[in-house]
Design a protein around this motif. Structure first.
Motif, short mmCIF file in Angstrom:
data_model
loop_
_atom_site.label_atom_id
_atom_site.label_comp_id
_atom_site.label_asym_id
_atom_site.label_seq_id
_atom_site.Cartn_x
_atom_site.Cartn_y
_atom_site.Cartn_z
N GLN A 1 0.82 -1.21 0.00
CA GLN A 1 0.00 0.00 0.00
C GLN A 1 0.86 1.26 0.00
OE1 GLN A 1 -0.91 2.46 2.44
NE2 GLN A 1 -3.09 2.82 2.21
N THR A 2 0.55 2.19 -0.93
CA THR A 2 1.24 3.48 -1.08
C THR A 2 2.76 3.34 -1.06
OG1 THR A 2 1.08 3.97 1.30
CG2 THR A 2 -0.70 4.79 -0.11
N TYR B 1 -3.83 -4.06 -3.16
CA TYR B 1 -3.63 -2.98 -2.20
C TYR B 1 -2.83 -1.79 -2.74
CZ TYR B 1 -5.33 -6.65 0.80
OH TYR B 1 -6.11 -7.64 1.34
N ASN B 2 -2.40 -1.84 -3.99
CA ASN B 2 -1.66 -0.70 -4.55
C ASN B 2 -1.81 -0.71 -6.06
OD1 ASN B 2 -0.04 1.55 -4.79
ND2 ASN B 2 1.88 0.47 -4.41
N THR C 1 -9.12 -2.16 -5.83
CA THR C 1 -7.75 -1.89 -5.40
C THR C 1 -7.72 -0.51 -4.76
OG1 THR C 1 -5.43 -1.92 -6.08
CG2 THR C 1 -6.98 -0.77 -7.53
N GLN C 2 -6.62 -0.21 -4.08
CA GLN C 2 -6.42 1.12 -3.50
C GLN C 2 -5.61 1.96 -4.48
OE1 GLN C 2 -5.34 1.50 0.63
NE2 GLN C 2 -6.06 -0.56 1.12
N VAL D 1 -10.64 2.63 -4.91
CA VAL D 1 -10.86 3.36 -3.67
C VAL D 1 -9.59 4.11 -3.30
CG1 VAL D 1 -12.58 1.73 -2.83
CG2 VAL D 1 -10.19 1.41 -2.22
N PRO E 1 -6.41 5.37 -1.28
CA PRO E 1 -5.59 4.75 -0.23
C PRO E 1 -5.88 5.38 1.12
CG PRO E 1 -4.25 5.41 -2.12
CD PRO E 1 -5.60 6.02 -2.31
N ASN E 2 -6.01 4.55 2.12
CA ASN E 2 -6.27 5.04 3.46
C ASN E 2 -5.46 4.19 4.45
OD1 ASN E 2 -7.33 6.39 5.65
ND2 ASN E 2 -9.18 5.12 5.74
N ALA F 1 -8.39 8.25 -6.91
CA ALA F 1 -8.68 6.85 -7.27
C ALA F 1 -9.50 6.73 -8.55
CB ALA F 1 -9.39 6.14 -6.11
#
Length: 602
Positions: free
Chosen positions: A346-347, A376-377, A398-399, A424, A426-427, A465
């Protein structure tokens, strides 16, 4: 035989000549995974073995010698679950049993011959890894699981943990959803028809009849199998059930797209029974209504594939750190009919589920009929790679952005009949480096700090996103579907971002047209003087990113956006013509590879 050998000797003679391809003395340019100052498409294979009897013309010119030894894994491998297993040059190992090792380093040829499960801390391919052959797609189930533990460091690059990386070698993955090994290239300049890219097995289709809450039958607009056999009443025959690939068989997962005002009504269901080529019954009753016919018709996209790449990771972590798949500096490969899930850090810059990284001019690179879901990314990321084919892929949940052309050094790629949904933000959002105060409420983003490279952050406004995020308009987008997006479905953001390939010869190898190379050289000479009118037009928000506001257009044809706040988004500005004197911009419909340029457009 003779012509093939002559071609290979010519290739090697050019490759090893002093200064060939900008290397100087034939040495490999030192690489760092995200240092765009390195050469593109420059990776060399560990050895020149590629079995043409199995893979045909998918073997690149730099590889083609037959293996001197062929062995089965079950007889060759001494089991060692904690260590790294290396497939040596000149050897083809036919994988015929499950594998659980610390890492797999493929210098020779690892060829999957039966349904297996492979667990490894990393897979590194500088030789050949193949699933399927030129004559047959692979029909059995194969799963690659990237485990936690060993880090991969190779050729001066730290890939981190849980990485499936190809550098210089050939990854050839042809699952059952990949009916054809290699699609023919379109012949018409404007791509108004691309019939020769039609797929024997559909990866997504549309509803012909509306589906309402509580219903379990889906009726499609077209057959999910071409040339199927069915009786006069449209009922499935035994031969149809045999022809169905795994992604349309009972037990397969599909997503039915929202046709509401936003994408909150996407829903996943499982196929219980195939009634005919146009009718399936699903296990779970639908929760929402999905429209069909004229206007907005819901897409039904398949998520299951028989060849799967996944990873071990803690999805409940605030920033999940899952595995990643990358083809790096390598202008060839076939990834077709593969499922990518539970991947992406992620990120984190460069840790994506399906990533073509600095492959240069890559007409032999094909990403096709894959499913990239629940990651996740981002999903499919193309970076400094040109002339590749990205077709018939399904990307969902996905994020961050879903399909990304990352930094503007991507031209003449064909992005054809892909389906994207479920983006969505990223959080938590992307973070800035500790020494830069560039994070706002949405984390770091484009142009946050004047005068710095945007790759210090890595975000491409992922907080919004979007389904397709496109840094260079000079690519061909034909008959793609984008459902949702937190800001927009298709977003054009015409800039060149981050550290650049500085050498003009390397820029040519990256596939950049001459007018872009000239522009980069002119702006490089004056980049420190941001007060000039030229630089106010060229540089983005006084950062080191350049606008591509005068880039010519590729083809944008037959694409569909729905259930999104904005269908087509353009920022900050784009005028498809050349700024200043010199060559003229080509405008809409420029040929992607210069094929059949004398042929009249339809």
């Amino acid at each position: 035989f003779a012509p093939t050998m002559i071609r290979r000797w010519i290739f090697l003679a050019v490759l090893l000549a002093p200064g060939a391809l900008g290397r100087g003395g034939g040495g490999v340019v030192p690489n760092a995974l995200h240092d765009s100052r390195a050469a593109v498409g420059d990776a060399l294979p560990c050895c020149d073995v590629c079995d043409e009897s199995l893979l045909g013309d998918a073997c690149p010119l730099s590889m083609g010698r037959q293996p001197r030894k062929v062995v089965r894994w079950s007889r060759w491998h001494k089991r060692n679950a904690s260590g790294t297993v290396k497939i040596p040059c000149g050897v083809r190992v036919d994988l015929d049993e499950d594998v659980d090792v610390g890492g797999l380093w493929v210098r020779g040829h690892l060829n999957v011959v039966s349904g297996v499960r492979v667990r490894a801390g990393f897979l590194y391919v500088c030789g050949v890894l193949s699933v399927g052959t030129k004559d047959h797609a692979f029909e059995e189930d194969v799963t690659f699981t990237l485990t936690k533990g060993q880090r991969l460091e190779a050729e001066g690059v730290d890939y981190g943990q849980s990485t499936f990386a190809t550098f210089g070698g050939l990854v050839y993955l042809r699952g059952a959803a990949c009916a054809q090994q290699r699609p023919k290239r379109p012949k018409r300049r404007r791509l108004c028809t691309v019939h020769d890219l039609e797929h024997d097995f559909k990866t997504w289709t549309r509803l012909k009849k509306p589906a309402f809450p509580g219903e379990t039958t889906l009726t499609f607009d077209d057959d999910v199998v071409v040339d199927q056999d069915q009786d006069e009443d449209g009922e499935a025959s035994d031969s149809l059930l045999l022809k169905l690939p795994p992604h349309w068989r009972p037990g397969a997962k599909v997503v039915v797209a929202s046709t509401d005002w936003d994408d909150a009504q996407n829903e996943e269901v499982e196929i219980r029974r195939v009634i005919s080529g146009r009718h399936v019954e699903v296990v779970e009753p639908l929760k929402f209504a999905h429209s069909a016919g004229k206007g907005v018709a819901a897409e039904v996209a398949t998520l299951s594939r028989n060849v799967k790449i996944t990873s071990e990771c803690d999805a409940n972590n605030e920033r999940p750190r899952c595995g990643n798949f990358v083809i790096s500096h390598t202008p060839h490969g076939l990834v077709c009919g593969v499922e990518f899930t539970r991947l992406g850090a992620q990120t984190t810059l460069g840790r994506y589920p399906l990533h073509a990284h600095m492959c240069g001019t890559a007409p032999q690179l094909i990403l096709r009929a894959n499913s990239v879901h629940h990651n996740y990314n981002r999903a499919v990321v193309i970076h400094s790679t040109s002339n590749a084919t990205i077709a018939h892929n399904v990307a969902y949940e996905t994020q961050g952005h879903v399909f990304v052309l990352e930094n503007g050094l991507e031209v003449n790629n064909l992005i054809y009949e892909n389906f994207g949904a479920g983006a969505v933000a990223p959080n938590p959002p992307w973070r800035c480096p500790a020494d830069l105060r560039c994070a706002g409420a949405d984390g770091c983003g484009f142009g946050s700090v004047p005068g710095v490279d945007l790759e210090l952050c890595g975000s491409r406004d992922d907080v919004h996103a979007e389904i397709f995020w496109i840094a260079n308009p000079q690519n061909d987008f034909v008959r793609n579907v984008a459902v949702g997006g937190q800001r927009s479905a298709f977003s054009f953001y015409p800039i060149v971002a981050g550290p650049l390939v500085a050498n003009p010869e390397q820029q040519k190898r990256a596939g950049l047209p001459n007018f872009v190379i000239d522009m980069l050289q002119r702006t490089e000479e004056t980049r420190d003087d941001l007060r000039t009118d030229v630089n106010r037009a060229v540089f983005y928000q006084d950062s080191k990113a350049r606008h591509l506001l005068f880039s010519p257009a590729g083809t944008f044809l037959g694409n569909v956006a729905h259930s999104s706040r904005i269908g087509f988004h353009l920022y900050p500005q784009w005028t498809p013509r050349l700024f200043g004197s010199g060559a003229q911009g080509q405008g809409q419909g420029q040929g992607r590879r210069g094929e059949d340029e004398d042929e009249e457009d339809p």
